[in-house]
Design a protein around this motif. Structure first.
Motif, mmCIF file in Angstrom:
data_model
loop_
_atom_site.group_PDB
_atom_site.id
_atom_site.type_symbol
_atom_site.label_atom_id
_atom_site.label_comp_id
_atom_site.label_asym_id
_atom_site.label_seq_id
_atom_site.Cartn_x
_atom_site.Cartn_y
_atom_site.Cartn_z
ATOM 1 N N UNK A 93 29.911 17.314 2.955
ATOM 2 C CA UNK A 93 30.890 18.367 3.241
ATOM 3 C C UNK A 93 32.199 18.002 2.555
ATOM 4 N N UNK A 94 32.763 18.967 1.869
ATOM 5 C CA UNK A 94 34.016 18.710 1.150
ATOM 6 C C UNK A 94 34.740 20.034 0.933
ATOM 7 N N UNK A 95 36.016 19.936 0.612
ATOM 8 C CA UNK A 95 36.825 21.119 0.335
ATOM 9 C C UNK A 95 37.489 21.008 -1.025
ATOM 10 N N UNK A 96 37.772 22.133 -1.650
ATOM 11 C CA UNK A 96 38.414 22.160 -2.961
ATOM 12 C C UNK A 96 39.541 23.190 -2.962
ATOM 13 N N UNK A 97 40.764 22.712 -3.198
ATOM 14 C CA UNK A 97 41.919 23.605 -3.306
ATOM 15 C C UNK A 97 42.034 24.085 -4.739
ATOM 16 N N UNK A 98 42.112 25.405 -4.915
ATOM 17 C CA UNK A 98 42.122 25.957 -6.274
ATOM 18 C C UNK A 98 42.691 27.374 -6.224
ATOM 19 N N UNK A 99 43.144 27.844 -7.361
ATOM 20 C CA UNK A 99 43.606 29.234 -7.466
ATOM 21 C C UNK A 99 42.387 30.113 -7.735
ATOM 22 N N UNK A 100 41.688 30.443 -6.655
ATOM 23 C CA UNK A 100 40.425 31.171 -6.788
ATOM 24 C C UNK A 100 40.650 32.623 -7.191
ATOM 25 N N UNK A 101 41.763 33.200 -6.769
ATOM 26 C CA UNK A 101 42.179 34.523 -7.229
ATOM 27 C C UNK A 101 43.624 34.389 -7.700
ATOM 28 N N UNK A 102 44.082 35.256 -8.585
ATOM 29 C CA UNK A 102 45.415 35.091 -9.159
ATOM 30 C C UNK A 102 46.522 34.977 -8.112
ATOM 31 N N UNK A 103 47.293 33.903 -8.216
ATOM 32 C CA UNK A 103 48.465 33.713 -7.374
ATOM 33 C C UNK A 103 48.199 33.220 -5.966
ATOM 34 N N UNK A 104 46.942 32.861 -5.636
ATOM 35 C CA UNK A 104 46.622 32.428 -4.273
ATOM 36 C C UNK A 104 45.827 31.131 -4.305
#
Length: 392
Positions: free
Chosen positions: A147-158
């Motif tokens: 189990x892990x999490x990934x922070x990323x700009x998955x949609x523009x500006x968020x």
């Protein structure tokens, strides 16, 4: 010059050497054939054609001809237009998945890749990186999950966090969703998805995030004797937790997230999705089934280590639990709220009794004395009246 044309020129030069050797008596026909890498009969055919037509008689007539297996020009142009106008920026493998799934593609992956590269739509890249030995997978499903999490700009500006729970044996994703910020509740939600669909598993491999582990010294070893809220729930379920001490140790999940950061961003943009609720619905209905179909593998062993969960409702295990002492007015203070314990048939009062407050992911709460649920409350601290107050 193409490789086939280069080999043709080399063959001509070697034939001239062999022919001169035979003519001067230095070589027999068998030796000349061996020099050319052909059999005696083929060499004699070469001799006949050479004496009748000269060096032109040795030219392979297939060179320069269009193969009867070549795709029609219209099909090549249609593929290039499809990629250029709808899937521009997709990797070849990602595009090939959509080409088969949404456009009933019939060509091979290699043909699609070569066609796109020949049109200059995707670059040719060489394989890079140092050689590493792959960690063996768990042989059984349910033996170890990641189990892990990934922070990323998955949609523009968020910036959202993508939470993934996957099986080490097969790489199958059992749970996948977006949240504003990774934490205890999101981890509980991922585990709940797995247990409700498959059962309880044997072990969980995670990073050393503060919601998974207490780490006394930054960068040091975790304190397994002082579990977090999440760790306590895993102990109650009988799931062993395994900490990872380097990104390389989580290499399998790290590689998966690189794929998601490339593919999922493009698919959400293709679908015109910018809202988290819609994005999670898209993952559940479209992206996750397709991803598992393409990337999940057959585990080494057919048996499974998943076992059904029975007893306490799973929501009463996968939640935050806090110990409190009941006040003189049979009330419990919790997070700025006052929770009134109603009268029941078990005791006259609960003054100075130690109880346990369960805080659920939806914000609701409950007070337990041992295994007995004394009352349930909404997020504002108002009692939710139910007929059955006993935990199963």
């Amino acid at each position: 010059m193409k490789r086939s044309e280069l080999l043709q020129e080399v063959r001509k030069m070697r034939f001239e050497e062999a022919y001169e050797g035979c003519k001067r008596g230095r070589l027999t026909q068998e030796e000349a054939a061996r020099l050319l890498g052909v059999c005696d009969r083929t060499y004699r055919r070469y001799l006949v054609r050479y004496e009748e037509q000269g060096m032109e008689g040795l030219v392979d007539r297939r060179l320069g001809q269009i193969s009867h297996r070549s795709a029609p020009v219209d099909e090549v142009m249609a593929l290039a237009d499809l990629y250029n106008h709808r899937y521009q920026g997709f990797t070849v493998k990602h595009f090939y998945s959509w080409y088969n799934r949404a456009h009933d593609g019939t060509r091979s992956y290699t043909w699609v890749k070569n066609t796109l590269q020949s049109k200059g739509l995707v670059p040719k890249t060489s394989r890079k990186g140092t050689h590493r030995k792959q960690r063996p997978r768990a042989p059984y499903t349910g033996m170890m999950l990641h189990q892990d999490g990934s922070t990323h700009e998955w949609v523009p500006g968020k910036l959202w966090d993508l939470i993934v729970t996957m099986d080490d044996a097969s790489s199958e994703h059992y749970s996948m969703f977006f949240v504003d910020e990774e934490g205890t509740q999101s981890s509980f939600d991922g585990i709940k998805d797995v247990i409700e669909a498959h059962g309880v598993f044997a072990s969980l491999y995670t990073d050393r995030g503060s919601h998974y582990w207490y780490t006394p010294e930054t960068g040091g070893k975790v304190d397994k004797g002082n579990p977090t809220q999440f760790g306590c729930a895993m102990r109650q379920l009988g799931i062993e937790m395994i900490p990872a001490y380097s990104p390389e140790a989580r290499g399998r999940s790290e590689r998966v997230f690189r794929t998601h950061q490339d593919r999922l961003v493009k698919e959400l943009a293709l679908a015109g999705i910018t809202d988290m609720k819609q994005a999670n619905a898209y993952i559940l209905k479209v992206y996750l089934p397709a991803f598992n179909d393409e990337f999940a593998i057959v585990p080494e062993e057919a048996a499974s280590m998943f076992v059904p969960w029975a007893g306490t409702p799973i929501e009463d295990v996968l939640c935050e639990k806090y110990e409190r002492t009941v006040g003189n007015d049979n009330c419990v203070k919790f997070h700025g709220l006052i929770l009134q314990i109603p009268p029941d048939q078990y005791r006259y009062h609960y003054v100075r009794v130690k109880v346990r407050v369960h805080h659920y992911p939806d914000g609701n709460m409950a007070i337990f004395h041992g295994h007995i649920k004394l009352a349930s409350y909404n997020s504002q601290g108002k009692e939710i009246v139910k007929k059955n107050k006993k935990a199963a």
